[in-house]
Design a protein around this motif. Structure first.
Motif, PDB file in Angstrom:
ATOM      1  N   ARG A  56       0.760  -0.975  -0.690  1.00  0.00           N
ATOM      2  CA  ARG A  56      -0.174  -0.011  -0.322  1.00  0.00           C
ATOM      3  C   ARG A  56       0.584   1.000  -0.187  1.00  0.00           C
ATOM      4  NH1 ARG A  56      -4.320   0.208   4.838  1.00  0.00           N
ATOM      5  NH2 ARG A  56      -4.862   2.412   3.540  1.00  0.00           N
ATOM      6  N   PRO A  57       0.459   2.452  -1.067  1.00  0.00           N
ATOM      7  CA  PRO A  57       1.349   3.253  -0.790  1.00  0.00           C
ATOM      8  C   PRO A  57       2.088   4.057   0.779  1.00  0.00           C
ATOM      9  CG  PRO A  57      -0.436   3.444  -2.273  1.00  0.00           C
ATOM     10  CD  PRO A  57      -0.900   2.416  -1.040  1.00  0.00           C
ATOM     11  N   ARG A  58       2.844   5.094   0.785  1.00  0.00           N
ATOM     12  CA  ARG A  58       3.200   4.348   2.443  1.00  0.00           C
ATOM     13  C   ARG A  58       2.884   4.073   3.630  1.00  0.00           C
ATOM     14  NH1 ARG A  58       1.005   8.475  -1.372  1.00  0.00           N
ATOM     15  NH2 ARG A  58      -1.341   8.701   0.153  1.00  0.00           N
ATOM     16  N   ARG A  59       2.624   2.635   2.853  1.00  0.00           N
ATOM     17  CA  ARG A  59       2.853   1.868   4.623  1.00  0.00           C
ATOM     18  C   ARG A  59       3.737   0.949   4.119  1.00  0.00           C
ATOM     19  NH1 ARG A  59      -3.270   1.576   6.946  1.00  0.00           N
ATOM     20  NH2 ARG A  59      -1.500   2.012   8.825  1.00  0.00           N
ATOM     21  N   SER A  60       4.351   0.363   5.064  1.00  0.00           N
ATOM     22  CA  SER A  60       5.615  -0.825   4.730  1.00  0.00           C
ATOM     23  C   SER A  60       5.289  -1.564   6.222  1.00  0.00           C
ATOM     24  CB  SER A  60       6.787   0.139   5.019  1.00  0.00           C
ATOM     25  OG  SER A  60       7.662   0.956   6.633  1.00  0.00           O
ATOM     26  N   GLN A  61       6.682  -2.602   5.824  1.00  0.00           N
ATOM     27  CA  GLN A  61       6.934  -3.641   7.539  1.00  0.00           C
ATOM     28  C   GLN A  61       7.023  -2.781   8.426  1.00  0.00           C
ATOM     29  OE1 GLN A  61       9.277  -5.704   4.750  1.00  0.00           O
ATOM     30  NE2 GLN A  61       8.595  -7.277   4.336  1.00  0.00           N
ATOM     31  N   HIS A  62       8.163  -1.550   8.336  1.00  0.00           N
ATOM     32  CA  HIS A  62       8.038  -0.934   9.936  1.00  0.00           C
ATOM     33  C   HIS A  62       6.917  -0.599  10.140  1.00  0.00           C
ATOM     34  CE1 HIS A  62      12.460  -1.216   8.702  1.00  0.00           C
ATOM     35  NE2 HIS A  62      12.622  -1.246   7.322  1.00  0.00           N
ATOM     36  N   ASP A  63       6.264  -0.042   9.861  1.00  0.00           N
ATOM     37  CA  ASP A  63       4.639   0.298  10.354  1.00  0.00           C
ATOM     38  C   ASP A  63       3.994  -0.842  11.358  1.00  0.00           C
ATOM     39  OD1 ASP A  63       4.630   2.619   9.204  1.00  0.00           O
ATOM     40  OD2 ASP A  63       4.103   2.157   7.519  1.00  0.00           O
ATOM     41  N   ALA A  64       3.628  -2.331  10.207  1.00  0.00           N
ATOM     42  CA  ALA A  64       3.008  -2.978  10.588  1.00  0.00           C
ATOM     43  C   ALA A  64       4.632  -3.510  12.145  1.00  0.00           C
ATOM     44  CB  ALA A  64       3.642  -3.923   9.899  1.00  0.00           C
ATOM     45  N   LEU A  65       5.453  -3.808  12.180  1.00  0.00           N
ATOM     46  CA  LEU A  65       6.277  -4.003  13.375  1.00  0.00           C
ATOM     47  C   LEU A  65       5.798  -3.110  14.307  1.00  0.00           C
ATOM     48  CD1 LEU A  65       8.437  -5.434  14.102  1.00  0.00           C
ATOM     49  CD2 LEU A  65      10.169  -4.213  13.903  1.00  0.00           C
ATOM     50  N   GLN A  66       6.007  -1.342  13.786  1.00  0.00           N
ATOM     51  CA  GLN A  66       5.535  -0.988  15.321  1.00  0.00           C
ATOM     52  C   GLN A  66       4.028  -0.983  15.856  1.00  0.00           C
ATOM     53  OE1 GLN A  66       8.187   1.771  16.746  1.00  0.00           O
ATOM     54  NE2 GLN A  66       6.950   1.176  17.922  1.00  0.00           N
ATOM     55  N   VAL A  67       3.082  -1.460  15.139  1.00  0.00           N
ATOM     56  CA  VAL A  67       1.643  -1.348  15.951  1.00  0.00           C
ATOM     57  C   VAL A  67       1.806  -2.878  16.579  1.00  0.00           C
ATOM     58  CG1 VAL A  67      -0.157  -2.604  15.013  1.00  0.00           C
ATOM     59  CG2 VAL A  67       0.485  -0.924  14.111  1.00  0.00           C
ATOM     60  N   HIS A 103     -10.983 -11.016  16.900  1.00  0.00           N
ATOM     61  CA  HIS A 103     -11.011 -10.737  18.283  1.00  0.00           C
ATOM     62  C   HIS A 103      -9.221 -10.897  18.370  1.00  0.00           C
ATOM     63  CE1 HIS A 103     -14.284 -13.531  19.737  1.00  0.00           C
ATOM     64  NE2 HIS A 103     -14.045 -14.143  18.513  1.00  0.00           N
ATOM     65  N   GLY A 104      -9.158  -9.832  19.358  1.00  0.00           N
ATOM     66  CA  GLY A 104      -7.402  -8.702  19.224  1.00  0.00           C
ATOM     67  C   GLY A 104      -7.686  -8.289  17.780  1.00  0.00           C
ATOM     68  N   VAL A 105      -6.138  -7.513  18.283  1.00  0.00           N
ATOM     69  CA  VAL A 105      -5.544  -6.563  17.024  1.00  0.00           C
ATOM     70  C   VAL A 105      -5.469  -6.943  15.919  1.00  0.00           C
ATOM     71  CG1 VAL A 105      -4.392  -4.461  16.483  1.00  0.00           C
ATOM     72  CG2 VAL A 105      -5.569  -5.365  18.688  1.00  0.00           C
ATOM     73  N   LEU A 106      -5.467  -7.186  14.652  1.00  0.00           N
ATOM     74  CA  LEU A 106      -5.491  -7.697  13.151  1.00  0.00           C
ATOM     75  C   LEU A 106      -4.749  -6.268  12.505  1.00  0.00           C
ATOM     76  CD1 LEU A 106      -6.039  -9.631  11.664  1.00  0.00           C
ATOM     77  CD2 LEU A 106      -8.138  -8.287  10.059  1.00  0.00           C
ATOM     78  N   VAL A 107      -3.673  -7.374  12.713  1.00  0.00           N
ATOM     79  CA  VAL A 107      -2.326  -6.575  11.707  1.00  0.00           C
ATOM     80  C   VAL A 107      -2.530  -7.611  10.318  1.00  0.00           C
ATOM     81  CG1 VAL A 107      -0.184  -5.686  11.066  1.00  0.00           C
ATOM     82  CG2 VAL A 107      -1.074  -6.058  13.854  1.00  0.00           C
ATOM     83  N   ARG A 108      -2.150  -6.731   8.825  1.00  0.00           N
ATOM     84  CA  ARG A 108      -2.202  -8.263   7.748  1.00  0.00           C
ATOM     85  C   ARG A 108      -1.689  -7.414   7.116  1.00  0.00           C
ATOM     86  NH1 ARG A 108      -4.531  -7.363   2.527  1.00  0.00           N
ATOM     87  NH2 ARG A 108      -5.675  -5.786   3.444  1.00  0.00           N
ATOM     88  N   PHE A 109      -0.826  -8.823   6.534  1.00  0.00           N
ATOM     89  CA  PHE A 109       0.404  -7.603   5.398  1.00  0.00           C
ATOM     90  C   PHE A 109       0.463  -8.180   4.688  1.00  0.00           C
ATOM     91  CE2 PHE A 109       4.035  -6.794   3.418  1.00  0.00           C
ATOM     92  CZ  PHE A 109       4.803  -5.502   3.620  1.00  0.00           C
ATOM     93  N   ALA A 110      -1.224  -7.899   3.191  1.00  0.00           N
ATOM     94  CA  ALA A 110      -1.014  -8.999   2.578  1.00  0.00           C
ATOM     95  C   ALA A 110      -1.592  -9.905   2.553  1.00  0.00           C
ATOM     96  CB  ALA A 110      -0.133  -9.304   0.961  1.00  0.00           C
ATOM     97  N   ASP A 111      -1.159 -11.606   2.483  1.00  0.00           N
ATOM     98  CA  ASP A 111      -1.727 -12.589   2.829  1.00  0.00           C
ATOM     99  C   ASP A 111      -0.923 -12.664   3.904  1.00  0.00           C
ATOM    100  OD1 ASP A 111       0.545 -12.702   1.898  1.00  0.00           O
ATOM    101  OD2 ASP A 111      -0.200 -14.317   0.273  1.00  0.00           O
ATOM    102  N   ASP A 112      -0.244 -12.415   4.685  1.00  0.00           N
ATOM    103  CA  ASP A 112       0.224 -12.262   5.840  1.00  0.00           C
ATOM    104  C   ASP A 112      -0.646 -12.369   7.054  1.00  0.00           C
ATOM    105  OD1 ASP A 112       2.343 -14.226   4.857  1.00  0.00           O
ATOM    106  OD2 ASP A 112       3.181 -12.385   4.477  1.00  0.00           O
ATOM    107  N   LEU A 113      -0.790 -12.717   8.336  1.00  0.00           N
ATOM    108  CA  LEU A 113      -1.826 -11.952   9.113  1.00  0.00           C
ATOM    109  C   LEU A 113      -1.303 -12.471  10.341  1.00  0.00           C
ATOM    110  CD1 LEU A 113      -4.867 -14.545   7.659  1.00  0.00           C
ATOM    111  CD2 LEU A 113      -4.449 -11.653   7.169  1.00  0.00           C
ATOM    112  N   LEU A 114      -1.651 -11.478  11.392  1.00  0.00           N
ATOM    113  CA  LEU A 114      -0.796 -11.625  12.957  1.00  0.00           C
ATOM    114  C   LEU A 114      -1.908 -11.390  13.718  1.00  0.00           C
ATOM    115  CD1 LEU A 114       2.588 -10.697  12.981  1.00  0.00           C
ATOM    116  CD2 LEU A 114       1.823 -12.377  13.594  1.00  0.00           C
ATOM    117  N   THR A 115      -3.140 -11.699  14.535  1.00  0.00           N
ATOM    118  CA  THR A 115      -3.346 -11.090  15.902  1.00  0.00           C
ATOM    119  C   THR A 115      -3.581 -10.806  16.868  1.00  0.00           C
ATOM    120  OG1 THR A 115      -4.903 -12.816  16.136  1.00  0.00           O
ATOM    121  CG2 THR A 115      -5.315 -11.637  14.387  1.00  0.00           C
ATOM    122  N   MET A 116      -3.108  -9.933  17.544  1.00  0.00           N
ATOM    123  CA  MET A 116      -1.962  -9.618  18.583  1.00  0.00           C
ATOM    124  C   MET A 116      -3.354  -9.618  19.962  1.00  0.00           C
ATOM    125  SD  MET A 116       0.968  -8.800  18.320  1.00  0.00           S
ATOM    126  CE  MET A 116       1.554  -8.191  19.757  1.00  0.00           C
TER     127      MET A 116
END
Length: 307
Positions: free
Chosen positions: A143-154, A248-261
């Protein structure tokens, strides 16, 4: 100077489309096709394709071949074909490359022709701002102006807030599994320009060539296409929306990679159940080999590690 002015005109077009979509979430755009074959958009598309380099498709035409043939000539021909409706994408060339970190495993890569990559880039330039207006904060990949570093910070911030149980997985064969009917339905939530929809269907149905034979499927946005990551995000946006009420929890999606905190292991287990249920409704499933629940403790240096 002329090049800068043309770049500015494309950016202004994208801003206009984004603002219009943001201002009216229910708006369905019907006059977009003429913008796809606009000269400045086509030139921007070529610049993106050239910068990304890449191999030749089934026509064996390389970036260097296009430059020798004449960029202006090719772009003019593509614009004319798009305008009169005679443009037809070629099948993509199927190759297999080693998976990062797993050299014994391979993943399929589809390589469209250079001319088809230019058209895909032009179409992406026009439609992406419309769908960007709808995307949620949980989505980060491609996505424009979004990166892996932004996801990692979340992930770091949520862990500091106590969500240290992580359910992680990815969508099994996502790019190959997205159903065309479902994807087109998601596209049509925002776009009703019949020429744009016809072009998208032609791209999806163009198929891949392997060992001299063309295979056409009813699912998939071939991994390697310029527009495929954008289409993947458009479809998985349906997961993001459902998560707001069913997750349930906080979803973080990087294309087809999924994490829920999550706050507890029980919540993380419930998150995996919810992911499976929502994805099943979308005709997708989790990859079992990459599905797990981990706990993220603090280290002595107050960093984060997974166990």
């Amino acid at each position: 100077m002329a090049r800068t002015a043309k770049q500015d005109s494309v950016r202004e077009l994208q801003r206009t489309l984004y603002r219009a979509a943001k201002a009216d979430p229910g708006r369905r755009f019907h006059a977009l096709y003429d913008k796809v074959h606009r000269r400045d958009v086509m030139e921007r598309a070529w610049a993106l394709v050239r910068a990304n380099k890449g191999a030749a498709g089934i026509d064996r035409q390389t970036i260097a071949d296009v430059e020798e043939y004449g960029i202006a000539k090719l772009l003019g021909e593509l614009a004319a074909d798009l305008k009169d409706g005679s443009y037809r994408p070629l099948a993509a060339r199927r190759v297999f490359i080693p998976k990062p970190g797993r050299p014994t495993e391979q993943r399929p890569l589809s390589i469209p022709s250079v001319r088809d990559r230019v058209v895909q880039a032009a179409l992406k330039t026009v439609i992406e701002p419309i769908f960007e207006a709808d995307m949620l904060e949980c989505s980060y990949g491609f996505r424009p102006r979004r990166s892996q570093h932004d996801a990692l910070q979340v992930l770091i911030d949520e862990a500091w807030d106590g969500r240290r149980w992580v359910a992680e997985s990815d969508v099994s064969n996502c790019f190959a599994a997205i159903p065309h009917d479902g994807l087109m339905s998601a596209i049509e939530e925002r776009i009703i320009d019949r020429h744009v929809l016809k072009l998208l269907r032609a791209m999806l149905r163009s198929g891949v060539m392997m060992d001299g034979a063309v295979e056409r499927e009813v699912a998939g946005t071939p991994q390697g296409g310029v527009i495929s990551p954008c289409l993947c995000n458009v479809y998985l946006h349906r997961l993001d929306r459902q998560w707001a009420t069913r997750g349930h929890g906080v979803l973080v999606r990087f294309a087809d990679d999924l994490l829920t905190m999550c706050l507890t292991r029980v919540e993380a287990e419930a998150a995996l159940i919810a992911l499976r249920e929502i994805l099943a409704e979308l005709g997708l499933e989790l990859k079992d080999a990459k599905t797990r629940i981990v706990f993220v403790p603090r280290t002595q240096r107050e960093g984060l590690v997974c166990r």
